[in-house]
Design a protein around this motif. Structure first.
Motif, PDB file in Angstrom:
ATOM      1  N   THR A 245       0.827  -1.206   0.000  1.00  0.00           N
ATOM      2  CA  THR A 245       0.000   0.000   0.000  1.00  0.00           C
ATOM      3  C   THR A 245       0.861   1.256   0.000  1.00  0.00           C
ATOM      4  O   THR A 245       2.052   1.219   0.323  1.00  0.00           O
ATOM      5  CB  THR A 245      -0.904   0.072   1.244  1.00  0.00           C
ATOM      6  OG1 THR A 245      -0.073   0.265   2.395  1.00  0.00           O
ATOM      7  CG2 THR A 245      -1.729  -1.173   1.419  1.00  0.00           C
TER       8      THR A 245
ATOM      9  N   ASP B  17      -8.934   3.809 -12.565  1.00  0.00           N
ATOM     10  CA  ASP B  17      -9.905   3.692 -11.482  1.00  0.00           C
ATOM     11  C   ASP B  17     -11.069   2.893 -12.039  1.00  0.00           C
ATOM     12  O   ASP B  17     -11.785   3.362 -12.927  1.00  0.00           O
ATOM     13  CB  ASP B  17     -10.361   5.078 -11.016  1.00  0.00           C
ATOM     14  CG  ASP B  17     -11.194   5.012  -9.744  1.00  0.00           C
ATOM     15  OD1 ASP B  17     -11.969   4.040  -9.589  1.00  0.00           O
ATOM     16  OD2 ASP B  17     -11.094   5.927  -8.912  1.00  0.00           O
TER      17      ASP B  17
ATOM     18  N   CYS C  68      -1.181   0.938 -10.560  1.00  0.00           N
ATOM     19  CA  CYS C  68      -1.459   1.442  -9.212  1.00  0.00           C
ATOM     20  C   CYS C  68      -2.792   2.179  -9.293  1.00  0.00           C
ATOM     21  O   CYS C  68      -2.808   3.384  -9.578  1.00  0.00           O
ATOM     22  CB  CYS C  68      -0.368   2.393  -8.737  1.00  0.00           C
ATOM     23  SG  CYS C  68       1.137   1.596  -8.191  1.00  0.00           S
TER      24      CYS C  68
ATOM     25  N   ASP D  17     -10.533   4.808  -3.924  1.00  0.00           N
ATOM     26  CA  ASP D  17     -11.050   3.958  -2.856  1.00  0.00           C
ATOM     27  C   ASP D  17     -10.432   2.566  -2.823  1.00  0.00           C
ATOM     28  O   ASP D  17     -10.618   1.767  -3.737  1.00  0.00           O
ATOM     29  CB  ASP D  17     -12.568   3.857  -3.019  1.00  0.00           C
ATOM     30  CG  ASP D  17     -13.211   2.974  -1.974  1.00  0.00           C
ATOM     31  OD1 ASP D  17     -12.748   2.992  -0.819  1.00  0.00           O
ATOM     32  OD2 ASP D  17     -14.170   2.262  -2.316  1.00  0.00           O
ATOM     33  N   GLN D  18      -9.703   2.267  -1.747  1.00  0.00           N
ATOM     34  CA  GLN D  18      -9.015   0.983  -1.646  1.00  0.00           C
ATOM     35  C   GLN D  18      -9.971  -0.195  -1.643  1.00  0.00           C
ATOM     36  O   GLN D  18      -9.650  -1.278  -2.157  1.00  0.00           O
ATOM     37  CB  GLN D  18      -8.130   0.936  -0.400  1.00  0.00           C
ATOM     38  CG  GLN D  18      -8.836   1.135   0.935  1.00  0.00           C
ATOM     39  CD  GLN D  18      -8.675   2.552   1.465  1.00  0.00           C
ATOM     40  OE1 GLN D  18      -8.524   3.487   0.693  1.00  0.00           O
ATOM     41  NE2 GLN D  18      -8.697   2.709   2.784  1.00  0.00           N
ATOM     42  N   GLN D  19     -11.158  -0.015  -1.070  1.00  0.00           N
ATOM     43  CA  GLN D  19     -12.088  -1.131  -0.928  1.00  0.00           C
ATOM     44  C   GLN D  19     -12.489  -1.701  -2.292  1.00  0.00           C
ATOM     45  O   GLN D  19     -12.597  -2.913  -2.457  1.00  0.00           O
ATOM     46  CB  GLN D  19     -13.341  -0.666  -0.180  1.00  0.00           C
ATOM     47  CG  GLN D  19     -14.211  -1.799   0.325  1.00  0.00           C
ATOM     48  CD  GLN D  19     -13.750  -2.354   1.661  1.00  0.00           C
ATOM     49  OE1 GLN D  19     -13.007  -1.705   2.380  1.00  0.00           O
ATOM     50  NE2 GLN D  19     -14.191  -3.538   2.009  1.00  0.00           N
TER      51      GLN D  19
ATOM     52  N   HIS E 131     -10.782  -1.643  -5.048  1.00  0.00           N
ATOM     53  CA  HIS E 131      -9.684  -2.097  -5.893  1.00  0.00           C
ATOM     54  C   HIS E 131      -8.862  -3.238  -5.302  1.00  0.00           C
ATOM     55  O   HIS E 131      -8.009  -3.800  -6.001  1.00  0.00           O
ATOM     56  CB  HIS E 131      -8.753  -0.918  -6.209  1.00  0.00           C
ATOM     57  CG  HIS E 131      -9.341   0.060  -7.175  1.00  0.00           C
ATOM     58  ND1 HIS E 131      -9.881   1.266  -6.782  1.00  0.00           N
ATOM     59  CD2 HIS E 131      -9.489   0.000  -8.511  1.00  0.00           C
ATOM     60  CE1 HIS E 131     -10.333   1.907  -7.848  1.00  0.00           C
ATOM     61  NE2 HIS E 131     -10.108   1.166  -8.911  1.00  0.00           N
ATOM     62  N   LEU E 132      -9.082  -3.583  -4.051  1.00  0.00           N
ATOM     63  CA  LEU E 132      -8.275  -4.628  -3.424  1.00  0.00           C
ATOM     64  C   LEU E 132      -8.317  -5.935  -4.209  1.00  0.00           C
ATOM     65  O   LEU E 132      -7.273  -6.530  -4.510  1.00  0.00           O
ATOM     66  CB  LEU E 132      -8.750  -4.874  -1.988  1.00  0.00           C
ATOM     67  CG  LEU E 132      -8.116  -4.017  -0.898  1.00  0.00           C
ATOM     68  CD1 LEU E 132      -8.813  -4.257   0.427  1.00  0.00           C
ATOM     69  CD2 LEU E 132      -6.629  -4.294  -0.783  1.00  0.00           C
TER      70      LEU E 132
ATOM     71  N   ILE F  64      -1.503  -0.350  -3.795  1.00  0.00           N
ATOM     72  CA  ILE F  64      -2.872   0.154  -3.760  1.00  0.00           C
ATOM     73  C   ILE F  64      -2.915   1.446  -2.952  1.00  0.00           C
ATOM     74  O   ILE F  64      -2.210   1.589  -1.945  1.00  0.00           O
ATOM     75  CB  ILE F  64      -3.844  -0.884  -3.158  1.00  0.00           C
ATOM     76  CG1 ILE F  64      -5.292  -0.481  -3.430  1.00  0.00           C
ATOM     77  CG2 ILE F  64      -3.610  -1.098  -1.667  1.00  0.00           C
ATOM     78  CD1 ILE F  64      -6.266  -1.612  -3.330  1.00  0.00           C
ATOM     79  N   GLU F  65      -3.714   2.395  -3.426  1.00  0.00           N
ATOM     80  CA  GLU F  65      -3.861   3.666  -2.729  1.00  0.00           C
ATOM     81  C   GLU F  65      -4.719   3.463  -1.483  1.00  0.00           C
ATOM     82  O   GLU F  65      -5.777   2.841  -1.546  1.00  0.00           O
ATOM     83  CB  GLU F  65      -4.492   4.702  -3.652  1.00  0.00           C
ATOM     84  CG  GLU F  65      -4.545   6.097  -3.069  1.00  0.00           C
ATOM     85  CD  GLU F  65      -4.793   7.169  -4.116  1.00  0.00           C
ATOM     86  OE1 GLU F  65      -4.504   8.336  -3.828  1.00  0.00           O
ATOM     87  OE2 GLU F  65      -5.280   6.836  -5.219  1.00  0.00           O
ATOM     88  N   PHE F  66      -4.267   4.013  -0.362  1.00  0.00           N
ATOM     89  CA  PHE F  66      -4.958   3.810   0.912  1.00  0.00           C
ATOM     90  C   PHE F  66      -5.247   5.169   1.528  1.00  0.00           C
ATOM     91  O   PHE F  66      -4.341   5.957   1.789  1.00  0.00           O
ATOM     92  CB  PHE F  66      -4.079   2.983   1.860  1.00  0.00           C
ATOM     93  CG  PHE F  66      -4.783   2.492   3.090  1.00  0.00           C
ATOM     94  CD1 PHE F  66      -5.369   1.244   3.119  1.00  0.00           C
ATOM     95  CD2 PHE F  66      -4.852   3.277   4.228  1.00  0.00           C
ATOM     96  CE1 PHE F  66      -6.023   0.783   4.259  1.00  0.00           C
ATOM     97  CE2 PHE F  66      -5.491   2.834   5.368  1.00  0.00           C
ATOM     98  CZ  PHE F  66      -6.084   1.582   5.380  1.00  0.00           C
ATOM     99  N   TYR F  67      -6.548   5.437   1.754  1.00  0.00           N
ATOM    100  CA  TYR F  67      -6.954   6.697   2.374  1.00  0.00           C
ATOM    101  C   TYR F  67      -7.117   6.489   3.877  1.00  0.00           C
ATOM    102  O   TYR F  67      -7.887   5.626   4.309  1.00  0.00           O
ATOM    103  CB  TYR F  67      -8.265   7.191   1.762  1.00  0.00           C
ATOM    104  CG  TYR F  67      -8.130   7.650   0.340  1.00  0.00           C
ATOM    105  CD1 TYR F  67      -7.769   8.955   0.045  1.00  0.00           C
ATOM    106  CD2 TYR F  67      -8.346   6.769  -0.717  1.00  0.00           C
ATOM    107  CE1 TYR F  67      -7.632   9.385  -1.263  1.00  0.00           C
ATOM    108  CE2 TYR F  67      -8.210   7.183  -2.029  1.00  0.00           C
ATOM    109  CZ  TYR F  67      -7.855   8.488  -2.299  1.00  0.00           C
ATOM    110  OH  TYR F  67      -7.710   8.898  -3.597  1.00  0.00           O
TER     111      TYR F  67
END
Length: 362
Positions: free
Chosen positions: A128, A266, A291, A295-297, A299-300, A312-315
């Motif tokens: 991440t 995205d 990458c 929203d990480q949820q 794309h996981l 993965i991008e994590f907010y």
């Protein structure tokens, strides 16, 4: 199996304080949940935004697929992607994406498999990076350094900060401070959100060349392919882009510039899971990593399914008071800087309706 009914619900809640990137300020979080019900009792969940136009197109598209077989996602995609009637990129593609997410959720639930396994399954843990470093009221340089170092103390091995709202020299000073705050062993990315002209981007890129920047994201507007080529030729930092690109055709053209080293589709925008997997394969054929933006949820599972998924991008929870309560299964960052993919059947985006109910707007 047939689709017999569609439900669309929208939610909105305020952020603790507005956040600003190079061009935009965000005061609220919005969420759309699309449910496709089937005659065999299986319901698929799709996640969307809630922008004007997108909402109307989702409703229109849902009407068109009643009675269709949800397993035939290619047929549904072809039916809904009609450039002459509804357009070829933008809100119409975002609307299609939400429906496509729900179709694949149905497939995975029927197979009793997590989506990433159904799609091929490359791994269970995803590296991440934490996105922060926004321009927020009252946060000076000291506050910025503390913020980014805080993510590292919680397990982040890579962090990304916003640039583009100040002069290239002033933003370079912010980057220097963050690099000093997080140390030399953490990846540091910068994101301009399309705020620069190509010549300002070149100036900024040269200013930060000594701070070991891993990538320079969206330096210019997404259609400025010539600008990206000029920046790539002049700046010794890898460019990343793609969050505002649409469909495999757009990524074909972006790849052809040979300016961008990391692609950021995205799946909520570019055509859903069906199109994301094709973009990932296209990228792999050109030796490029993925990458995904956002929203990480959502794309996981997708990043866990492909061999060329980099991070993965994590907010973090600081920007969203509903963090951890939007979905029934919300993974956090592991001690090694990865996130573990939820092992539940489906796409892992089952909404926590009890918590969301008070923010329902439609």
């Amino acid at each position: 199996m047939k689709i017999i009914k569609a439900e669309i619900t929208y939610y909105r809640w305020p952020r603790p304080q507005p956040i600003t990137n190079g061009l935009h300020t965000y005061t609220d979080v919005t969420l759309g949940v699309v449910k496709l019900h089937t005659d065999e009792g299986v319901t698929g969940i799709g996640i969307s935004g809630a922008k004007p136009g997108e909402k109307e197109l989702i409703a229109t598209f849902c009407e068109q697929i009643i009675g269709m077989n949800p397993f035939m996602s290619e047929a549904i995609w072809k039916k809904l992607w009609n450039p002459k009637i509804s357009g070829r990129r933008g809100m119409e593609t975002r609307a299609l994406s939400a429906i496509d997410f729900a179709l694949w959720d149905i497939k995975a639930k029927v197979a009793n498999l997590p989506l990433y396994v159904l799609l091929g399954g490359a791994r269970e843990r995803i590296p991440t990076y934490v996105t922060g470093g926004y321009y927020t009221p009252g946060k000076g340089l000291d506050g910025l350094g503390e913020e980014m170092a805080g993510y590292v103390s919680r397990g982040a091995r890579a962090v990304k900060m916003k640039v583009g709202a100040l002069s290239p020299r002033d933003d370079a000073a912010r980057v220097k401070l963050v690099r000093e705050a997080i140390g030399p062993d953490v990846k540091l990315m910068v994101d301009a959100n399309c705020a620069y002209t190509y010549y300002d981007a070149i100036s900024f890129g040269r200013f930060v060349a000594d701070y070991d920047v891993f990538w320079f994201e969206e330096p210019v507007q997404p259609d400025d392919y010539e600008g990206m080529k000029k920046i790539a030729a002049a700046v010794p930092v890898t460019l990343a882009s793609g969050e505002n690109e649409y469909t495999k055709h757009g990524f074909r053209d972006l790849i052809a510039t040979q300016a961008v080293g990391i692609l950021q589709p995205d799946a909520r925008y570019t055509g859903g899971i069906t199109e994301f997997m094709k973009i990932a394969a296209l990228a792999q054929a050109h030796g490029l990593d993925i990458c995904p933006h956002g929203d990480q949820q959502t794309h996981l599972h997708l990043l866990a399914a492909i061999p060329n998924g980099l991070m993965i991008e994590f907010y973090p929870k600081e920007f969203d008071p509903m963090w951890g309560r939007v979905y029934l299964n919300t993974p956090d960052i592991n001690d090694d800087g990865t996130v573990t993919v939820p092992g539940v059947p489906g796409n892992g985006c089952e909404p926590n309706e009890k918590e969301l109910q008070k923010y329902k707007v439609a």
